[in-house]
Write an enzyme that holds these catalytic residues in place. Structure first.
Site, PDB file in Angstrom:
ATOM      1  N   LEU A  26       0.952  -1.242   0.206  1.00 42.27           N
ATOM      2  CA  LEU A  26       0.045  -0.096   0.006  1.00 42.27           C
ATOM      3  C   LEU A  26       0.971   1.143  -0.006  1.00 42.27           C
ATOM      4  CD1 LEU A  26      -2.889  -0.622   2.217  1.00 42.27           C
ATOM      5  CD2 LEU A  26      -3.093  -0.478  -0.086  1.00 42.27           C
ATOM      6  N   CYS A  27       2.058   1.179   0.725  1.00 40.96           N
ATOM      7  CA  CYS A  27       2.989   2.435   0.919  1.00 40.96           C
ATOM      8  C   CYS A  27       3.373   2.492  -0.674  1.00 40.96           C
ATOM      9  CB  CYS A  27       3.954   2.374   1.915  1.00 40.96           C
ATOM     10  SG  CYS A  27       3.099   2.129   3.612  1.00 40.96           S
TER      11      CYS A  27
END
Length: 157
Positions: free
Chosen positions: A48-49
């Site tokens: 996600l990052c």
């Protein structure tokens, strides 16, 4: 544990001075004079990052065209940030806050629910700061898929 900080639009941005990928430093004082976008994320090179970082990379010109300087802050060591910048071709500043002090000052560190468990860690958050150091946008618990669209709408980009 003390109640977490919750900043709001109109508050003064907390001061900070952090080491960055590439061996420099970034501070609120150095960002004064132009708007800045701070985004706090849990860990470099995680799914996600990385998605969020690449979305900001792919839309970086939209932010710089409006005068914004973009700074990502995570609890990662600088060596990990250097690797993240290199692997993803990130054109903006990444800073490391291993002590979590800056994240705590912004309310971006605290209890969160992860996979059904309560843990302490980075709360994915984004802040826009004007040229004088005043918050113009505050969003805690940012949803990665809608991050860019939210910023476009709220910052008028």
């Amino acid at each position: 544990m003390p109640a977490p900080v919750k900043l709001a639009v109109g508050d003064r941005a907390p001061e900070f001075d952090l080491p960055t990928a590439g061996g420099d430093r970034v501070s609120l004082a150095a960002l004064r004079g132009a708007p800045a976008l701070l985004w706090f994320y849990p860990a470099a090179n995680t799914s996600l990052c990385t998605k969020q970082a690449c979305d900001l990379r792919d839309n970086h010109q939209m932010f710089t065209g409006a005068g914004y300087r973009v700074v990502g802050i995570s609890p990662d060591p600088i060596a990990e940030l250097d690797r993240f910048v290199e692997q993803q071709g990130l054109p903006y500043t990444l800073a490391g806050d291993e002590s979590h002090q800056v994240m705590e000052a912004y309310g971006a560190w605290g209890e969160k629910n992860m996979y059904g468990r309560t843990v302490e860690g980075t709360i994915r958050s984004t802040f826009a700061i004007d040229a004088e150091g005043v918050l113009t946008f505050v969003k805690y618990r940012v949803g990665t898929p809608k991050h860019i669209a939210l910023l476009q709408e709220k910052l008028g980009l």
